[in-house]
Motif scaffolding. Structure first.
Motif, PDB file in Angstrom:
ATOM      1  N   GLY A 100       0.636  -1.174   0.004  1.00 28.03           N
ATOM      2  CA  GLY A 100       0.067   0.090   0.199  1.00 28.03           C
ATOM      3  C   GLY A 100       0.759   1.310  -0.143  1.00 28.03           C
ATOM      4  O   GLY A 100       1.910   1.191   0.527  1.00 28.03           O
ATOM      5  N   ALA A 101       0.210   2.198  -0.430  1.00 31.90           N
ATOM      6  CA  ALA A 101       0.923   3.719  -0.619  1.00 31.90           C
ATOM      7  C   ALA A 101       1.376   4.570   0.788  1.00 31.90           C
ATOM      8  O   ALA A 101       2.242   4.898   0.914  1.00 31.90           O
ATOM      9  CB  ALA A 101       0.238   4.557  -1.443  1.00 31.90           C
ATOM     10  N   GLN A 102       0.420   3.744   1.720  1.00 37.47           N
ATOM     11  CA  GLN A 102       0.442   4.532   3.144  1.00 37.47           C
ATOM     12  C   GLN A 102       1.573   3.712   4.048  1.00 37.47           C
ATOM     13  O   GLN A 102       1.544   4.078   5.219  1.00 37.47           O
ATOM     14  CB  GLN A 102      -0.678   4.673   3.633  1.00 37.47           C
ATOM     15  N   ALA A 103       2.130   2.817   3.409  1.00 35.87           N
ATOM     16  CA  ALA A 103       3.006   1.783   4.254  1.00 35.87           C
ATOM     17  C   ALA A 103       4.083   2.646   4.667  1.00 35.87           C
ATOM     18  O   ALA A 103       4.675   3.433   4.090  1.00 35.87           O
ATOM     19  CB  ALA A 103       3.250   0.503   3.558  1.00 35.87           C
ATOM     20  N   ARG A 104       4.621   2.153   5.797  1.00 31.45           N
ATOM     21  CA  ARG A 104       5.708   3.005   6.478  1.00 31.45           C
ATOM     22  C   ARG A 104       6.780   1.915   6.786  1.00 31.45           C
ATOM     23  O   ARG A 104       6.435   0.767   7.389  1.00 31.45           O
ATOM     24  CB  ARG A 104       5.488   3.582   7.657  1.00 31.45           C
ATOM     25  N   GLY A 161       9.482   5.837  -0.212  1.00 27.61           N
ATOM     26  CA  GLY A 161       8.044   6.123   0.908  1.00 27.61           C
ATOM     27  C   GLY A 161       8.493   6.608   2.034  1.00 27.61           C
ATOM     28  O   GLY A 161       9.527   6.847   2.512  1.00 27.61           O
ATOM     29  N   ARG A 162       7.667   6.529   3.042  1.00 23.70           N
ATOM     30  CA  ARG A 162       7.477   6.713   4.271  1.00 23.70           C
ATOM     31  C   ARG A 162       8.450   6.072   5.292  1.00 23.70           C
ATOM     32  O   ARG A 162       8.744   4.608   5.256  1.00 23.70           O
ATOM     33  CB  ARG A 162       6.532   6.661   5.115  1.00 23.70           C
ATOM     34  N   ASP A 204       0.332   3.674  15.721  1.00 28.87           N
ATOM     35  CA  ASP A 204      -0.921   4.155  15.172  1.00 28.87           C
ATOM     36  C   ASP A 204      -1.328   3.097  13.855  1.00 28.87           C
ATOM     37  O   ASP A 204      -2.172   3.067  13.081  1.00 28.87           O
ATOM     38  CB  ASP A 204      -0.860   5.397  14.398  1.00 28.87           C
ATOM     39  N   ALA A 205      -0.543   1.942  13.665  1.00 27.89           N
ATOM     40  CA  ALA A 205      -0.469   0.891  12.843  1.00 27.89           C
ATOM     41  C   ALA A 205      -1.620   0.004  12.905  1.00 27.89           C
ATOM     42  O   ALA A 205      -2.025  -0.494  13.959  1.00 27.89           O
ATOM     43  CB  ALA A 205       0.874   0.234  12.655  1.00 27.89           C
TER      44      ALA A 205
END
Length: 152
Positions: free
Chosen positions: A31-35, A65-66, A89-90
């Motif tokens: 996913g694009a929001q992965a960290r 990415g993050r 927050d994951a």
């Protein structure tokens, strides 16, 4: 959220184990929001493992990415303790290392924060054939370390 645990790195160049762990961490992202969270202090050298892994992820693997780094921990227990503020927050948490080391880290997360441990999912840190020659030794070492955890 993918947490990559560092391995004792001597000197200022990232070692083969940490390079592999970063690659396994990157393939575990979804996913694009992965960290990506890289954890490891200056255990075997002057520079923190997390910084070496971050440089490798960005410069050699092209990761854009993050990314968060935790640069103080010197043990697996501390790796987990110190990344907790970064992963609270994951929705899903993946821990990347060699399989039994990752299992040890997951056990530590269960002890330190069972609410976060309930969010653990499998990472893509195992591929058939990887580390083929080292796996027997890693398995013996890992089992010994896990036995110490479960007996306390």
């Amino acid at each position: 959220m993918v947490v990559v645990l560092g391995y004792r790195n001597r000197g200022n160049r990232i070692n083969a184990v940490n390079r592999w762990r970063v690659r396994a961490g990157l393939r575990s992202l979804d996913g694009a929001q992965a960290r990506l969270v890289l954890s490891g202090g200056p255990v075997g050298g002057a520079r923190p493992e997390a910084e070496l892994m971050a440089d490798y992820a960005r410069r050699r693997r092209g990761y854009r990415g993050r990314l968060c780094v935790e640069t103080e921990s010197t043990t697996t227990w501390e790796n987990i303790r110190n990344v907790i503020p970064l992963i609270e927050d994951a929705d899903r948490i993946k821990i990347v290392s060699h399989s039994l080391h990752a299992e040890k880290a997951r056990a530590y997360l269960w002890r330190q924060r069972p609410d976060l441990a309930a969010r653990l999912v499998r990472a893509r840190d195992y591929r058939p054939g990887e580390w083929l020659l080292a796996k027997p030794a890693l398995a013996l070492l890992g089992r010994r370390n896990l036995r110490r955890i479960t007996s306390t």
